[in-house]
Structure formats: C-alpha cells, structure tokens
Design a protein around this motif. Structure first.
Motif, PDB file in Angstrom:
ATOM      1  N   ASP A  23     -62.889   1.913  47.698  1.00 40.59           N
ATOM      2  CA  ASP A  23     -62.471   1.818  46.305  1.00 40.59           C
ATOM      3  C   ASP A  23     -62.931   0.711  45.551  1.00 40.59           C
ATOM      4  O   ASP A  23     -63.394   0.499  44.709  1.00 40.59           O
ATOM      5  CB  ASP A  23     -61.166   2.027  45.954  1.00 40.59           C
ATOM      6  CG  ASP A  23     -60.480   2.248  44.584  1.00 40.59           C
ATOM      7  OD1 ASP A  23     -61.113   2.974  43.991  1.00 40.59           O
ATOM      8  OD2 ASP A  23     -59.997   1.277  44.046  1.00 40.59           O
ATOM      9  N   LYS A  24     -62.778  -0.575  46.257  1.00 36.28           N
ATOM     10  CA  LYS A  24     -62.838  -1.733  46.040  1.00 36.28           C
ATOM     11  C   LYS A  24     -64.669  -2.139  45.432  1.00 36.28           C
ATOM     12  O   LYS A  24     -64.781  -2.543  44.707  1.00 36.28           O
ATOM     13  CB  LYS A  24     -62.348  -2.846  46.536  1.00 36.28           C
ATOM     14  CG  LYS A  24     -62.636  -4.426  46.195  1.00 36.28           C
ATOM     15  CD  LYS A  24     -61.681  -5.332  47.178  1.00 36.28           C
ATOM     16  CE  LYS A  24     -61.996  -6.679  46.512  1.00 36.28           C
ATOM     17  NZ  LYS A  24     -61.476  -6.795  45.319  1.00 36.28           N
ATOM     18  N   PHE A  25     -65.163  -1.689  46.552  1.00 36.15           N
ATOM     19  CA  PHE A  25     -66.596  -2.128  46.528  1.00 36.15           C
ATOM     20  C   PHE A  25     -67.631  -0.696  46.144  1.00 36.15           C
ATOM     21  O   PHE A  25     -68.743  -0.971  45.740  1.00 36.15           O
ATOM     22  CB  PHE A  25     -67.311  -2.383  47.988  1.00 36.15           C
ATOM     23  CG  PHE A  25     -66.383  -3.571  48.237  1.00 36.15           C
ATOM     24  CD1 PHE A  25     -66.884  -4.826  47.796  1.00 36.15           C
ATOM     25  CD2 PHE A  25     -65.359  -3.862  49.262  1.00 36.15           C
ATOM     26  CE1 PHE A  25     -66.137  -6.116  47.982  1.00 36.15           C
ATOM     27  CE2 PHE A  25     -64.820  -4.848  49.737  1.00 36.15           C
ATOM     28  CZ  PHE A  25     -65.119  -6.185  49.117  1.00 36.15           C
ATOM     29  N   TYR A  26     -67.044   0.206  45.984  1.00 37.97           N
ATOM     30  CA  TYR A  26     -67.869   1.394  45.691  1.00 37.97           C
ATOM     31  C   TYR A  26     -67.245   2.497  44.636  1.00 37.97           C
ATOM     32  O   TYR A  26     -67.790   2.585  43.381  1.00 37.97           O
ATOM     33  CB  TYR A  26     -68.569   2.129  46.573  1.00 37.97           C
ATOM     34  CG  TYR A  26     -69.188   3.592  46.296  1.00 37.97           C
ATOM     35  CD1 TYR A  26     -70.602   3.182  45.863  1.00 37.97           C
ATOM     36  CD2 TYR A  26     -68.753   4.805  46.465  1.00 37.97           C
ATOM     37  CE1 TYR A  26     -71.456   4.432  45.711  1.00 37.97           C
ATOM     38  CE2 TYR A  26     -69.550   5.814  46.107  1.00 37.97           C
ATOM     39  CZ  TYR A  26     -70.770   5.872  45.525  1.00 37.97           C
ATOM     40  OH  TYR A  26     -71.656   6.755  45.466  1.00 37.97           O
ATOM     41  N   LEU A  27     -66.136   2.905  44.829  1.00 41.92           N
ATOM     42  CA  LEU A  27     -65.496   4.099  43.794  1.00 41.92           C
ATOM     43  C   LEU A  27     -64.966   3.246  42.555  1.00 41.92           C
ATOM     44  O   LEU A  27     -65.467   3.811  41.374  1.00 41.92           O
ATOM     45  CB  LEU A  27     -64.431   4.716  44.621  1.00 41.92           C
ATOM     46  CG  LEU A  27     -64.632   5.413  45.795  1.00 41.92           C
ATOM     47  CD1 LEU A  27     -63.338   6.006  46.362  1.00 41.92           C
ATOM     48  CD2 LEU A  27     -65.548   6.623  45.500  1.00 41.92           C
TER      49      LEU A  27
END
Length: 306
Positions: A23-27
């Motif tokens: 979530d932090k780096f893509y979503l």
C-alpha cells in the motif's frame, strides 16, 4: 498452544506487513494517480465525498495497514522482551500460587527467533535460584515453571528432604568444593496444606538467593520414582553440559527434574520476574458460576518474584 500462537502471530505479522508495504509504495500512489486523472477529466472540482471514495483503500488493505504496527509491536514484545504466563498449579508454592499471572523476561537468557527458537544473540545464562519458564523436555508443547537448582557440571543430592550441592569444577582447580547442604530454616506450620495435610514452610538459603519452600513431613520421598542416571545413586544427579536441574518449591507436590531429568538450554523460555495480577478461585461446587470466574483479587501478591 503457545507454539501455535507464536506461529500465528508471525504469519499474521508477515501478511499484514506485506500489505502495508504494497500500500505504501504501490497501491496508495496508484489511488492518488487515479484521483488526479479523475480530477483532470472533470471541469469542476470533485466533491470531498467523491475524492474520499477514490482515495479510499479496500477493506482488507485498510485493516492490514491499521493493525500491522500493533501486531508487529506485540510480536517484538512477546518474542524478545516480555511474555505473560498464568500459573496453573501449586507446584511452586509458596513463591507462586495457582491464579498468579506473571511476566517472564525473555532477553536475560539470550534472544531467540519466535518459531524455531534458535538463539541469535547471547546475553546471559540462568543462575542458581532463578525461577524459569521452559519447554517441558518430554513434551515441548507444554510450558513448565520451576526453580534452577543445578547448573551445568553441578552434582546435586536430594536426600531425606534436604538438598546438597557440589558446584561444577575441573580437577585442575584448587578451589573445588565438596557437597554443601543448603540450609533450611523453619518458618511456620499451617499456612499451606495439601489434601488436608499441613505443610511446613522453610526458608532455603541457596548459594546466591534465599527463598521459601514447602515440605510435607508426613510422606516419604518418592526416591524409587526418581530419574535414573547412569553412574549415580538414585537420589543423586550430575547435570550434563548445556543442561539445568530444576525443582519446584512445593517439594512434595512437584513433577520436576527429580523425576524426568534435565532441561536443555535451548528449552529455556525466560526468567519469571514479576507477578502483575493474582486471582483467587476459591469457589465451592454449589456455586452457579463456572470455576474459572475469580472470587477475588490478591493485590498483596503483586510484585517481584524471589
């Protein structure tokens, strides 16, 4: 049960941690791009409700992101620092009672991974007199709590309800000691009982720690049932290297090293150091409440463990 819980906690931490990273780096960046694209295609500014809906993660992602820090904190605390245990029996009376809730220091004896329990940081080792929690050698799924009596290389004799210790040494040492009886000083009668039989309370002066024990003077020692070690008498024990000899403080009501042998160093969980809560379960059979419902709180027992 504790082993399964540790595995469950590690798996849950890994899963929620991976979702948190995703979530932090893509979503989350993808949601921001989606919001920006939607805003660019509209002539008017999107409402706050529409922006929140576009930026909102799925329920699974949101839940994982929220609980991951909490789960990770619990895993670190429980695996490497402190772990709570409940005392289920009277084998350590009068030091610990059934219904005591204790904290176990897990870093005093080195840091281990929470699943395979391989030690990766050496910190210290048990001393005579320490109260330790360990994996029962005959069934490592069960946690036991006893007091360390013998260190690796020690010779221990428990004869006529008296304890004798000969500390480990080598033949080249000029300071090798002979067996020395652990002094037991009478404290009281009648404070504790076992099956209606009055127990005698003594103060036992270990080499580096004094603590109280209970003895049932009306029964004989169960010497024929003691663990048989080659080359020793039935009431004598030579502690192997990498192992410890443990006994319960309630001498005549404890299934301990006298009957099954020695605790391998890798079975150690930690040192019991503090009683953080103590409940009384003195409920008779006529009560409508289940036996596990406490009848009172023993506030006077809260504190350090000797």
């Amino acid at each position: 049960m504790a082993v399964y819980f540790s595995i469950f906690l590690v798996v849950l931490t890994l899963i929620t941690g991976l979702v948190w990273l995703a979530d932090k780096f893509y979503l989350a960046p993808q949601r921001r791009l989606k919001l920006a694209d939607a805003q660019a295609q509209c002539k008017e500014t999107l409402s706050e409700e529409a922006q929140a809906k576009l930026a909102e993660p799925s329920g699974l992602v949101d839940t994982s992101v929220q609980i991951f820090p909490v789960i990770a904190f619990v895993l670190i605390l429980r695996s490497f620092l402190w772990e709570p245990f409940q005392i289920p029996s009277g084998s350590m009376m009068p030091t610990l009672l059934d219904g005591d809730f204790i904290l176990v220091n897990k870093f005093n004896y080195g840091l281990r991974d929470p699943v395979a329990r391989n030690k990766f940081v050496e910190i210290g080792l048990p001393e005579r007199g320490d109260v330790v929690v360990f994996k029962y050698p005959l069934d490592t799924k069960i946690d036991y709590i006893k007091r360390v009596i013998g260190l690796p290389g020690d010779r221990i004799i428990y004869r006529n309800k008296s304890l004798y210790i000969k500390p480990a040494c080598t033949d080249t040492h000029s300071d090798c000691q002979e067996f020395k009886q652990v002094e037991q000083t009478f404290v009281s009668n009648g404070d504790y009982s076992d099956g209606g039989i009055e127990l005698t309370r003594y103060s036992s002066a270990m080499p580096n720690k004094t603590h109280d024990i209970l003895v049932n003077n009306q029964i004989l020692p169960r010497t024929p049932h003691y663990y048989k070690q080659a080359g020793t008498q039935r009431d004598e024990f030579v502690v192997p290297q990498g192992h410890y000899f443990v006994m319960g403080d309630n001498r005549d009501n404890s299934l301990d090293g006298r009957f099954w042998g020695f605790v391998p160093e890798e079975n150690l969980v930690g040192e019991a150091v503090f009683i953080w809560m103590s409940f009384d379960f003195d409920r008779d059979e006529s009560s409508v409440l289940p036996h596990w419902v406490p009848t009172g709180v023993r506030f006077g027992r809260i504190g350090s463990i000797n």
